[in-house]
Motif scaffolding. Structure first.
Motif, PDB file in Angstrom:
ATOM      1  N   VAL A   1     -31.866 -19.861 -29.359  1.00 14.69           N
ATOM      2  CA  VAL A   1     -30.892 -18.793 -29.158  1.00 14.69           C
ATOM      3  C   VAL A   1     -30.929 -17.873 -30.370  1.00 14.69           C
ATOM      4  CG1 VAL A   1     -28.528 -18.249 -28.487  1.00 14.69           C
ATOM      5  CG2 VAL A   1     -29.443 -20.528 -28.017  1.00 14.69           C
ATOM      6  N   VAL A   2     -30.889 -16.564 -30.136  1.00 10.70           N
ATOM      7  CA  VAL A   2     -30.998 -15.642 -31.262  1.00 10.70           C
ATOM      8  C   VAL A   2     -30.345 -14.302 -30.932  1.00 10.70           C
ATOM      9  CG1 VAL A   2     -33.221 -14.659 -30.560  1.00 10.70           C
ATOM     10  CG2 VAL A   2     -32.626 -14.717 -32.986  1.00 10.70           C
ATOM     11  N   ASN A   3     -29.797 -13.674 -31.962  1.00 10.81           N
ATOM     12  CA  ASN A   3     -29.341 -12.286 -31.909  1.00 10.81           C
ATOM     13  C   ASN A   3     -30.481 -11.456 -32.476  1.00 10.81           C
ATOM     14  OD1 ASN A   3     -27.934  -9.840 -32.103  1.00 10.81           O
ATOM     15  ND2 ASN A   3     -27.106 -10.393 -34.101  1.00 10.81           N
ATOM     16  N   THR A   4     -31.134 -10.642 -31.645  1.00  4.30           N
ATOM     17  CA  THR A   4     -32.355  -9.974 -32.081  1.00  4.30           C
ATOM     18  C   THR A   4     -32.314  -8.497 -31.719  1.00  4.30           C
ATOM     19  OG1 THR A   4     -34.771 -10.135 -32.035  1.00  4.30           O
ATOM     20  CG2 THR A   4     -33.618 -10.473 -29.949  1.00  4.30           C
ATOM     21  N   TYR A   5     -33.431  -7.829 -31.924  1.00  4.66           N
ATOM     22  CA  TYR A   5     -33.508  -6.411 -31.631  1.00  4.66           C
ATOM     23  C   TYR A   5     -34.859  -6.103 -30.997  1.00  4.66           C
ATOM     24  CZ  TYR A   5     -36.222  -6.375 -35.963  1.00  4.66           C
ATOM     25  OH  TYR A   5     -37.161  -6.630 -36.929  1.00  4.66           O
ATOM     26  N   PHE A   6     -34.917  -4.989 -30.282  1.00  4.66           N
ATOM     27  CA  PHE A   6     -36.144  -4.590 -29.603  1.00  4.66           C
ATOM     28  C   PHE A   6     -36.927  -3.628 -30.484  1.00  4.66           C
ATOM     29  CE2 PHE A   6     -33.899  -5.160 -25.241  1.00  4.66           C
ATOM     30  CZ  PHE A   6     -34.047  -6.511 -25.360  1.00  4.66           C
ATOM     31  N   PRO A   7     -38.249  -3.476 -30.250  1.00  3.40           N
ATOM     32  CA  PRO A   7     -39.020  -4.019 -29.135  1.00  3.40           C
ATOM     33  C   PRO A   7     -39.458  -5.463 -29.356  1.00  3.40           C
ATOM     34  CG  PRO A   7     -40.440  -2.691 -30.512  1.00  3.40           C
ATOM     35  CD  PRO A   7     -39.054  -2.571 -31.090  1.00  3.40           C
ATOM     36  N   ILE A   8     -39.580  -6.193 -28.257  1.00  2.00           N
ATOM     37  CA  ILE A   8     -40.118  -7.551 -28.313  1.00  2.00           C
ATOM     38  C   ILE A   8     -41.048  -7.764 -27.130  1.00  2.00           C
ATOM     39  CG2 ILE A   8     -38.167  -8.617 -29.513  1.00  2.00           C
ATOM     40  CD1 ILE A   8     -37.162  -9.629 -26.841  1.00  2.00           C
ATOM     41  N   LYS A   9     -42.013  -8.623 -27.333  1.00  2.00           N
ATOM     42  CA  LYS A   9     -42.855  -9.084 -26.233  1.00  2.00           C
ATOM     43  C   LYS A   9     -42.596 -10.563 -26.093  1.00  2.00           C
ATOM     44  CE  LYS A   9     -47.480  -9.072 -24.270  1.00  2.00           C
ATOM     45  NZ  LYS A   9     -48.896  -8.665 -24.426  1.00  2.00           N
ATOM     46  N   THR A  10     -42.249 -10.981 -24.885  1.00  2.00           N
ATOM     47  CA  THR A  10     -41.842 -12.337 -24.682  1.00  2.00           C
ATOM     48  C   THR A  10     -42.951 -13.115 -24.034  1.00  2.00           C
ATOM     49  OG1 THR A  10     -40.859 -11.769 -22.596  1.00  2.00           O
ATOM     50  CG2 THR A  10     -39.465 -11.665 -24.492  1.00  2.00           C
ATOM     51  N   VAL A  11     -42.731 -14.122 -23.780  1.00  2.00           N
ATOM     52  CA  VAL A  11     -42.604 -15.391 -23.144  1.00  2.00           C
ATOM     53  C   VAL A  11     -43.361 -16.452 -23.909  1.00  2.00           C
ATOM     54  CG1 VAL A  11     -43.023 -16.662 -21.082  1.00  2.00           C
ATOM     55  CG2 VAL A  11     -42.096 -14.412 -20.910  1.00  2.00           C
ATOM     56  N   PRO A  12     -42.785 -17.635 -24.031  1.00  2.00           N
ATOM     57  CA  PRO A  12     -43.444 -18.716 -24.761  1.00  2.00           C
ATOM     58  C   PRO A  12     -44.731 -19.177 -24.099  1.00  2.00           C
ATOM     59  CG  PRO A  12     -41.571 -19.546 -23.545  1.00  2.00           C
ATOM     60  CD  PRO A  12     -41.540 -18.063 -23.402  1.00  2.00           C
ATOM     61  N   ASP A  13     -45.508 -19.919 -24.858  1.00  2.00           N
ATOM     62  CA  ASP A  13     -46.799 -20.401 -24.340  1.00  2.00           C
ATOM     63  C   ASP A  13     -46.612 -21.634 -23.471  1.00  2.00           C
ATOM     64  OD1 ASP A  13     -48.001 -18.403 -25.832  1.00  2.00           O
ATOM     65  OD2 ASP A  13     -48.151 -19.701 -27.588  1.00  2.00           O
ATOM     66  N   SER A  14     -45.713 -21.545 -22.538  1.00  2.00           N
ATOM     67  CA  SER A  14     -45.461 -22.674 -21.644  1.00  2.00           C
ATOM     68  C   SER A  14     -44.885 -22.146 -20.351  1.00  2.00           C
ATOM     69  CB  SER A  14     -44.478 -23.657 -22.279  1.00  2.00           C
ATOM     70  OG  SER A  14     -44.060 -24.606 -21.320  1.00  2.00           O
ATOM     71  N   ALA A  15     -45.165 -22.816 -19.240  1.00  2.00           N
ATOM     72  CA  ALA A  15     -44.642 -22.396 -17.941  1.00  2.00           C
ATOM     73  C   ALA A  15     -43.274 -23.007 -17.668  1.00  2.00           C
ATOM     74  CB  ALA A  15     -45.618 -22.785 -16.838  1.00  2.00           C
ATOM     75  N   ASP A  16     -42.720 -23.731 -18.625  1.00  2.00           N
ATOM     76  CA  ASP A  16     -41.521 -24.522 -18.346  1.00  2.00           C
ATOM     77  C   ASP A  16     -40.234 -23.905 -18.883  1.00  2.00           C
ATOM     78  OD1 ASP A  16     -43.057 -26.450 -17.091  1.00  2.00           O
ATOM     79  OD2 ASP A  16     -43.446 -27.499 -18.968  1.00  2.00           O
ATOM     80  N   TYR A  17     -40.267 -22.678 -19.379  1.00  2.00           N
ATOM     81  CA  TYR A  17     -39.094 -22.126 -20.040  1.00  2.00           C
ATOM     82  C   TYR A  17     -38.604 -20.838 -19.392  1.00  2.00           C
ATOM     83  CZ  TYR A  17     -39.842 -25.631 -23.564  1.00  2.00           C
ATOM     84  OH  TYR A  17     -39.993 -26.841 -24.197  1.00  2.00           O
ATOM     85  N   PHE A  18     -37.274 -20.786 -19.186  1.00  2.00           N
ATOM     86  CA  PHE A  18     -36.613 -19.576 -18.718  1.00  2.00           C
ATOM     87  C   PHE A  18     -36.249 -18.719 -19.932  1.00  2.00           C
ATOM     88  CE2 PHE A  18     -35.861 -22.608 -15.355  1.00  2.00           C
ATOM     89  CZ  PHE A  18     -35.938 -21.858 -14.193  1.00  2.00           C
ATOM     90  N   LEU A  19     -36.093 -17.423 -19.705  1.00  2.00           N
ATOM     91  CA  LEU A  19     -35.634 -16.519 -20.751  1.00  2.00           C
ATOM     92  C   LEU A  19     -34.423 -15.763 -20.250  1.00  2.00           C
ATOM     93  CD1 LEU A  19     -36.196 -15.367 -23.594  1.00  2.00           C
ATOM     94  CD2 LEU A  19     -37.468 -13.527 -22.472  1.00  2.00           C
ATOM     95  N   LEU A  20     -33.354 -15.792 -21.031  1.00  2.00           N
ATOM     96  CA  LEU A  20     -32.107 -15.111 -20.706  1.00  2.00           C
ATOM     97  C   LEU A  20     -31.891 -14.009 -21.739  1.00  2.00           C
ATOM     98  CD1 LEU A  20     -29.472 -15.163 -18.944  1.00  2.00           C
ATOM     99  CD2 LEU A  20     -28.555 -16.774 -20.628  1.00  2.00           C
ATOM    100  N   VAL A  21     -31.742 -12.765 -21.290  1.00  2.00           N
ATOM    101  CA  VAL A  21     -31.607 -11.625 -22.202  1.00  2.00           C
ATOM    102  C   VAL A  21     -30.369 -10.823 -21.834  1.00  2.00           C
ATOM    103  CG1 VAL A  21     -32.669  -9.508 -23.072  1.00  2.00           C
ATOM    104  CG2 VAL A  21     -34.107 -11.492 -22.535  1.00  2.00           C
ATOM    105  N   TYR A  22     -29.515 -10.591 -22.844  1.00  2.00           N
ATOM    106  CA  TYR A  22     -28.283  -9.805 -22.661  1.00  2.00           C
ATOM    107  C   TYR A  22     -28.390  -8.548 -23.521  1.00  2.00           C
ATOM    108  CZ  TYR A  22     -23.298  -8.694 -22.261  1.00  2.00           C
ATOM    109  OH  TYR A  22     -22.110  -8.073 -21.990  1.00  2.00           O
ATOM    110  N   ILE A  23     -28.268  -7.376 -22.913  1.00  2.00           N
ATOM    111  CA  ILE A  23     -28.329  -6.115 -23.656  1.00  2.00           C
ATOM    112  C   ILE A  23     -26.954  -5.866 -24.276  1.00  2.00           C
ATOM    113  CG2 ILE A  23     -28.893  -3.664 -23.585  1.00  2.00           C
ATOM    114  CD1 ILE A  23     -31.212  -5.566 -22.865  1.00  2.00           C
ATOM    115  N   ALA A  24     -26.861  -6.041 -25.595  1.00  2.00           N
ATOM    116  CA  ALA A  24     -25.563  -5.987 -26.274  1.00  2.00           C
ATOM    117  C   ALA A  24     -25.220  -4.614 -26.818  1.00  2.00           C
ATOM    118  CB  ALA A  24     -25.543  -6.996 -27.427  1.00  2.00           C
ATOM    119  N   HIS A  25     -26.240  -3.848 -27.192  1.00  2.45           N
ATOM    120  CA  HIS A  25     -25.969  -2.515 -27.744  1.00  2.45           C
ATOM    121  C   HIS A  25     -27.110  -1.574 -27.407  1.00  2.45           C
ATOM    122  CE1 HIS A  25     -24.727   0.697 -30.369  1.00  2.45           C
ATOM    123  NE2 HIS A  25     -25.935   0.712 -30.893  1.00  2.45           N
TER     124      HIS A  25
END
Length: 293
Positions: free
Chosen positions: A20-44
């Motif tokens: 879990v992290v408070n981060t900023y864009f730009p970012i390129k996602t996804v982990p090197d695994s097929a087993d993980y979901f990604l949840l993204v909330y646009i805060a500002h």
């Protein structure tokens, strides 16, 4: 600056299948695994989400849940803007309930649970229910107090349930069955015009209802007047900026169609602090625990 979204399968497993992290864009996602979901909330601010060979605009308060093994990226709408996001990566093992159990409760989302859709997107409630849950997870993750993983996994479940409910409500609204269409549309409109002066008559006219009826809706749903609701949303917006972004206060004033004196008076009425006092006390660089990694 806040940390970027760097994680891989090894890191996630070491951290208990959640990150879990408070981060900023730009970012390129996804982990090197097929087993993980990604949840993204646009805060500002706003963002562009690139997924499935398309680009979609996201607004503040939008929440996206991305299926495993989906390549996607997020960028700022404008290169001179800073988009803050709350992000959570988690495995199926971190879920309190299986996808099959979710599917039984939310049949409209069966295609997502079956892996036939790469993402779902909803907009947070006017009371920012999901945003508050995301901040709670960031706090738990940063401090790693005893039992924090249990708390985070429970919070993920609460977020997903709220997202799935919102999705179902939005679907029903499109089909004409939801009775709260007007108040939802009005509050979303107010939030989209948060920097501008809006009058009760102007908003009522836009949605084709009388000012008196709009007053009754705000009293019924929020137990406050139109003006009180609008000002509370502005104060929440200013608080979010003061906590998350380290920049001169005059830049915050310049965003609004109000005088600095009015904004300070309104802000102090709701928070007990002037804008400068709040920034000095709660900005993440001032030691705010939510943003200490």
């Amino acid at each position: 600056m806040n940390p970027r979204l760097y994680f891989d399968e090894k890191t996630l497993k070491k951290l208990g299948d959640v990150f879990v992290v408070n981060t900023y864009f730009p970012i390129k996602t996804v982990p090197d695994s097929a087993d993980y979901f990604l949840l993204v909330y646009i805060a500002h601010s706003n963002a562009i989400h690139n997924i499935d060979n398309t680009s979609r605009k996201l607004e503040e308060g939008d929440v996206v849940l991305i299926s495993p093994n989906v390549v996607n990226s997020f960028t700022c709408t404008h290169k001179d803007e800073l988009t803050i996001a709350y992000c959570c990566a988690f495995s199926k093992n971190a879920l309190q309930y299986s996808l099959k159990q979710y599917s039984g409760n939310f049949p409209l989302l069966s295609d997502f649970f079956e892996g036939k859709r790469s993402y779902i997107q909803v907009h947070d409630t006017p009371s920012k229910t999901i945003r508050n849950f995301m901040i709670q997870m960031i706090d738990n993750f940063n401090y790693s107090q005893p039992g924090y993983l249990f708390s985070i996994r429970s919070t993920i479940t609460l977020i997903l349930v709220n997202m799935f409910r919102l999705y179902s409500v939005d679907k029903n609204k499109a089909d004409g069955f939801h009775s709260n269409v007007v108040i939802n549309n009005v509050t979303n409109y107010i939030n989209s015009k948060i920097y501008s002066k809006l009058s009760l008559n102007e908003v009522a006219d836009k949605f084709g209802i009388t000012p008196q009826h709009l007053c009754r809706l705000f009293k019924k749903h929020f137990n406050m007047t139109f003006t009180q609701f609008s000002n509370r949303q502005r104060v929440d917006k200013i608080r979010d900026e003061l906590e998350n972004i380290d920049r001169p206060i005059y830049q915050t004033y310049e965003e609004f169609d109000f005088t600095p004196q009015y904004l300070n008076s309104m802000f102090k009425k709701y928070t007990g602090y002037s804008i400068s006092e709040y920034k000095a006390k709660f900005n993440y660089k001032a030691g705010n625990p939510l943003y200490t990694i």
